[in-house]
Design a protein around this motif. Structure first.
Motif, mmCIF file in Angstrom:
data_model
loop_
_atom_site.group_PDB
_atom_site.id
_atom_site.type_symbol
_atom_site.label_atom_id
_atom_site.label_comp_id
_atom_site.label_asym_id
_atom_site.label_seq_id
_atom_site.Cartn_x
_atom_site.Cartn_y
_atom_site.Cartn_z
ATOM 1 N N ASN A 64 -3.275 4.211 -3.065
ATOM 2 C CA ASN A 64 -2.481 3.023 -2.937
ATOM 3 C C ASN A 64 -1.027 3.457 -3.498
ATOM 4 O OD1 ASN A 64 -0.764 0.605 -3.272
ATOM 5 N ND2 ASN A 64 -2.505 -0.534 -2.587
ATOM 6 N N ILE B 177 -5.584 0.802 5.109
ATOM 7 C CA ILE B 177 -5.404 1.716 3.917
ATOM 8 C C ILE B 177 -5.786 3.114 4.382
ATOM 9 C CG2 ILE B 177 -4.953 0.122 2.199
ATOM 10 C CD1 ILE B 177 -7.577 1.023 0.948
ATOM 11 N N THR C 262 0.541 -1.185 -0.194
ATOM 12 C CA THR C 262 0.118 0.023 -0.075
ATOM 13 C C THR C 262 0.985 1.171 0.161
ATOM 14 O OG1 THR C 262 0.003 0.294 2.258
ATOM 15 C CG2 THR C 262 -1.742 -1.117 1.407
ATOM 16 N N ASN D 294 -5.105 6.900 2.866
ATOM 17 C CA ASN D 294 -6.126 7.325 2.044
ATOM 18 C C ASN D 294 -7.249 7.893 2.706
ATOM 19 O OD1 ASN D 294 -8.295 7.393 0.338
ATOM 20 N ND2 ASN D 294 -8.069 5.271 -0.383
#
Ligand code: UT7
Length: 331
Positions: free
Chosen positions: A261, A161, A40, A288
């Motif tokens: 990512n 993430i 990621t 994110n």
């Protein structure tokens, strides 16, 4: 048509910085440092504390205040406030109304815009249209998320993430100065709805003991499928935008992409033959933050001196819906 320019930016991230070890050491998830970093690019993210005022609206207000201060204008000079978010403070009223009140933007209309990771680009297009046509002179455009409020911390494929934060930008009618907002390309495909969504909490499945037990209020994604669509669509929509202006990737000085990512960002760079040093990357530090990635990364790029007079700057995004889009800015 009037000239619309992005004249100031601001950002706010919660004070709590969360390392990858939180997921394997504290939560006991079956994951590890190497997997998260290499798959990621994320090293840290910020998690909001509502008790410390770090709600979605609270983060918006702090980012917008910094933006107003840098622009040298008062909140009561704003005609409008748009908040792009999928994590509003409440379902009703809009988060933008809380922000309008807290800022003291007495003359401003306010509304939220829902386009997931594409929310900020869509909101910027909305504000730009209003400014160009004279419907508004100054609009505060914010992307903000409290992703922790919708994350399933038992789902290792998703919770690692995301992060929380807010980025604010001022769009003004200005004959000179700022980043001129030149053009947009935007798309959607509801055929991708099932691949990235929150099943319950809306009118189809209102909150009930059953929806809570079934963990239906959390984000669900088919990460691998979303990944592939993101690379294809982001690359396409950048080319489409550039072609519309007789430009190619070699004319681009900086891309500010959605930070989902690092591998998505790198794959788009390879496809477009844009070197990584011409792509702004913040995913390693902030992860994110959905609608907040682009305005916060733009703010960071300006702070870092990555945008110089005459530069062509491209914003590009992809998210749930599916939705995707790009914007061309000229410094
Ligand atoms: O903002 C827009 C919204 N979202 C996105 O853009 C997300 C796009 N997708 C992604 O970023 C990636 O697909 C993920 C980070 C979500 C997942 O990475 P991936 O490389 O696509 O992994 P995968 O889903 O293909 O899974 C590969 C393996 C699987 O194991 P097996 O089946 O090969 O044995 C997963 O179970 O990795 C496993 N895995 C993990 N292992 C350690 C999945 N998550 C983890 C994890 N730690 N956190």
């Amino acid at each position: 048509m009037l000239r619309a320019a992005l004249t100031a930016t601001g950002r706010y991230f919660p004070t709590r910085v969360v390392p990858n070890s939180y997921f394997y050491d504290d939560l006991g998830l079956e994951t590890n440092e190497e997997w998260i970093r290499s798959r990621t690019g994320v090293i840290t993210r910020h998690f909001a504390d509502a008790a410390a005022g770090e709600t979605t609206s609270g983060m918006c207000v702090r980012a917008a205040q910094q933006c107003l201060e840098r622009a040298g204008i008062d909140a009561d000079q704003l005609d409008g406030v748009i908040v792009a978010t999928i994590t509003p403070d409440q379902a009703l009223p809009s988060t933008a109304c809380f922000v309008q009140e807290a800022l003291g933007a007495k003359g401003a209309w306010a509304f939220d815009l829902v386009a997931a990771c594409s929310g900020y680009v869509y909101a910027l297009a909305q504000a730009t249209s209003m400014v160009r046509t004279g419907l508004a002179k100054r609009v505060m455009v914010i992307g903000a998320e409290t992703m922790t409020s919708i994350l399933d911390f038992e789902d290792r494929n998703t919770c690692i993430i995301f992060g929380d934060g807010a980025g604010a930008t001022l769009v003004e009618a200005k004959e000179t100065g700022g980043l001129e907002i030149v053009d947009f390309r935007m798309h959607s495909a509801g055929s991708g709805a099932d691949l990235l969504m929150i099943p319950a909490g809306g009118a189809t499945h209102p909150a009930s003991a059953e929806t809570i037990d079934a963990r239906m209020h959390y984000v669900k994604q088919d990460g691998r499928a979303v990944f592939k669509h993101a690379v294809t669509r982001i690359s396409q929509v950048i080319v489409e935008l550039l072609e519309g202006h007789g430009m190619t990737a070699s004319d681009v000085d900086l891309v500010v992409p959605h930070q989902a990512n690092i591998r998505i960002i790198e794959a788009c760079g390879r496809r477009l033959k844009i070197p990584m040093d011409q792509i702004a990357v913040t995913v390693h530090q902030w992860a994110n933050t959905t609608a907040a990635t682009i305005p916060t990364t733009l703010d960071w790029a300006l702070e870092e001196g990555r945008i110089n007079p005459g530069d062509n700057v491209v914003l590009a995004t992809f998210g749930a819906g599916f939705t995707w889009g790009s914007a061309l800015l000229k410094a």
